[in-house]
Structures are given as structure tokens and as C-alpha cells.
Motif scaffolding. Structure first.
Motif, short mmCIF file in Angstrom:
data_model
loop_
_atom_site.label_atom_id
_atom_site.label_comp_id
_atom_site.label_asym_id
_atom_site.label_seq_id
_atom_site.Cartn_x
_atom_site.Cartn_y
_atom_site.Cartn_z
N SER A 173 0.92 -1.25 0.03
CA SER A 173 0.00 -0.14 0.07
C SER A 173 0.99 1.19 0.08
CB SER A 173 -0.94 0.06 1.18
OG SER A 173 -2.03 1.06 1.03
N SER A 227 -5.43 -5.00 0.54
CA SER A 227 -4.82 -4.50 -0.63
C SER A 227 -3.87 -5.55 -1.05
CB SER A 227 -3.70 -3.29 -0.06
OG SER A 227 -4.36 -2.29 0.34
N ASP A 250 -13.97 -2.82 0.17
CA ASP A 250 -13.00 -1.97 0.38
C ASP A 250 -13.56 -1.02 1.77
OD1 ASP A 250 -11.42 -2.00 -1.72
OD2 ASP A 250 -13.05 -1.23 -3.03
#
Length: 274
Positions: A173, A227, A250
């Protein structure tokens, strides 16, 4: 419409739906979680759509929903307690479907399906247990939990954008920073103090602080795990149902990963403080 206004409008509607469902009654809360479970399972399955190995789609979604539904109705004491005995055997049905109904007959595919059910359905059941701590529906704990997650995510984003420099986990990320994570943690811990003042007698101050710490730490890890999952699938978002935000998965990553630890913590402290 610009992406900023899309995010703002979608975020506002999302908060209204969540808060309204939590506050209305226990059935609207349970219905909200069932809907979240469906969308998360669907998005999880779609992440493997173009991969050579992926979960059996219909079996994963249907079994995942049944698994969660049986467990949440038991937590709410709507179903008789003996029905909990049918929950865990459901996981083996995914393997049977892959064995008898799939051309691939892949143990890995079935395992990915079961992993998705544990990741989503089991975690949402843990959140149900948090909401029904001691067998009674606590809308204040549920709402407080969401507030802590939103505080952590929002202030991590704001602080990270303002002063973020040191990458937290660049390979997974790239936008997440140590400064943002620490800033989010500080504001979330402060929010837990205010929640104790606003909801006296629901949880002790130490429990709110412990809950905030769990949400911060495992929420960050949950975001990184999601992620990692999306990176392995080669996609930016898990879905498109929430314009400007991506998919439901998400939005739920912090909750899904923190809920099992929060449930264990609150159950233990509930027993100790009785």
C-alpha cells in the motif's frame, strides 16, 4: 461530477444508511450485516474471476450467507441454540461442490472459497457478537465501533496527506504512511474517551480504549491484507457499487479484520468485570 463530490455524496449516504440501520432496531442491524455479507462475498468471488484458480462462486456466496445467517440469528437468540450445530459442517459443502460439480476439481479453489467465508462471514458474525454482548442488543457499542473505524480511517488519511513521509508498507500500500497511521491512532483513542463520556455505563473506559487500540492496529492490518488481495488479483478496487470509494469490501476491511479480536477482548473483559 468530480471524484471529490462523488466520494462526499457516497460517503454521506453510506453513513446515513449505517447509522439509521444501527439505531432503528436489532432487525435492521442484522439485515444491514446480511446485505454487507452478500456484497462482500460477491466482490471476493469476482476478484478471482479471471484467475486460473478461484473459489466456486455460487457455493461460496450461498454457503457464506447461510453460515452467517445461522450464526447471527443464534447470536440474536432468534433461532434455538441447537441450530448452531449445523453451521460448521456447511464449510465442507464447499469442498463437496468443487469435487462433484466443478470441472476443475481443485482443492485450492475450494480452500479459497472457505477462506473467503471465514474472512467475511465469520468476521461479520464476530461483529454481531460485539453488538449482542451479553445477549442484549447494544446499538451504542455498534455505533461507537463504526465511529472509531471512521475516525481511524479519516484522520489517518488527513494526517497522512498533510505530513506523511515514511511509507508504512510500500510494496502493498504505497500511499499509507507511518505518520498517517499514528495520527489516526491518536484521534481514535481520543474518540474512545469521548464515547465513554457520551455512553456512560455501557462499557468501561478501559474497554473503550482497548476497543480503539484493536480497531487501529488490526484495522491497519486488515487494510493491508485487503490491498494484498487486490494486488494479487490485479485490480484497484474490489467493486464499483460505491462511487468514489470502490466496493463494499473496500469499506469493510478494517471491520472484518478487527471484529474477531474485538469480540474476544470484549467477551473476556465482560466476564472479568461482572
Amino acid at each position: 461530477m468530480s471524484n471529490f463530490w462523488k466520494r462526499t455524496l457516497t460517503g454521506t449516504l453510506y453513513v446515513i444508511v449505517v447509522v439509521g440501520s444501527v439505531l432503528f432496531n436489532q432487525f435492521s442491524f442484522l439485515g444491514l450485516l446480511l446485505l454487507i455479507c452478500f456484497f462482500c462475498l460477491s466482490e471476493y468471488v469476482n476478484l478471482f474471476k479471471n484467475k486460473p484458480v478461484g473459489p466456486p462462486p455460487y457455493a461460496t456466496i450461498v454457503i457464506g450467507l447461510l453460515y452467517f445467517l445461522l450464526r447471527e440469528l443464534n447470536s440474536a437468540q432468534i433461532l434455538p441454540s441447537y441450530t448452531i450445530n449445523f453451521v460448521h459442517p456447511l464449510l465442507f459443502v464447499v469442498f463437496m461442490v468443487e469435487l462433484f460439480a466443478s470441472k476443475r476439481k481443485s482443492f485450492t479453489s475450494a480452500s479459497i472459497g472457505v477462506a473467503g467465508i471465514i474472512y467475511i462471514s465469520f468476521s461479520l458474525w464476530c461483529f454481531t457478537e460485539v453488538g449482542f454482548l451479553g445477549g442484549t442488543y447494544h446499538r451504542d457499542i455498534v455505533l461507537g465501533y463504526f465511529i472509531l473505524i471512521w475516525c481511524s480511517d479519516t484522520f489517518a488519511y488527513i494526517v497522512g496527506n498533510l505530513i506523511g513521509n515514511k511509507k508504512l508498507f510500500k510494496s502493498i500500500s504505497p500511499k499509507k504512511t507511518w505518520e498517517g497511521s499514528i495520527g489516526g491512532a491518536v484521534f481514535t483513542m481520543a474518540a474512545s474517551v469521548l464515547l465513554y463520556k457520551f455512553y456512560p455505563g455501557v462499557l468501561r473506559q478501559s474497554q473503550w480504549l482497548g476497543l480503539a487500540a484493536i480497531i487501529v492496529v488490526f484495522g491497519i492490518i486488515g487494510d493491508l491484507v485487503k490491498s494484498m488481495l487486490k494486488r494479487n488479483s490485479g485490480v484497484k478496487d474490489s467493486g464499483t457499487i460505491l462511487p468514489g470509494h470502490g466496493g463494499v469490501l473496500d469499506r469493510m476491511d478494517s471491520l472484518l479484520f478487527s471484529a474477531p479480536f474485538a469480540m474476544a477482548f470484549l467477551r473476556l473483559t465482560f466476564i472479568l468485570f461482572q
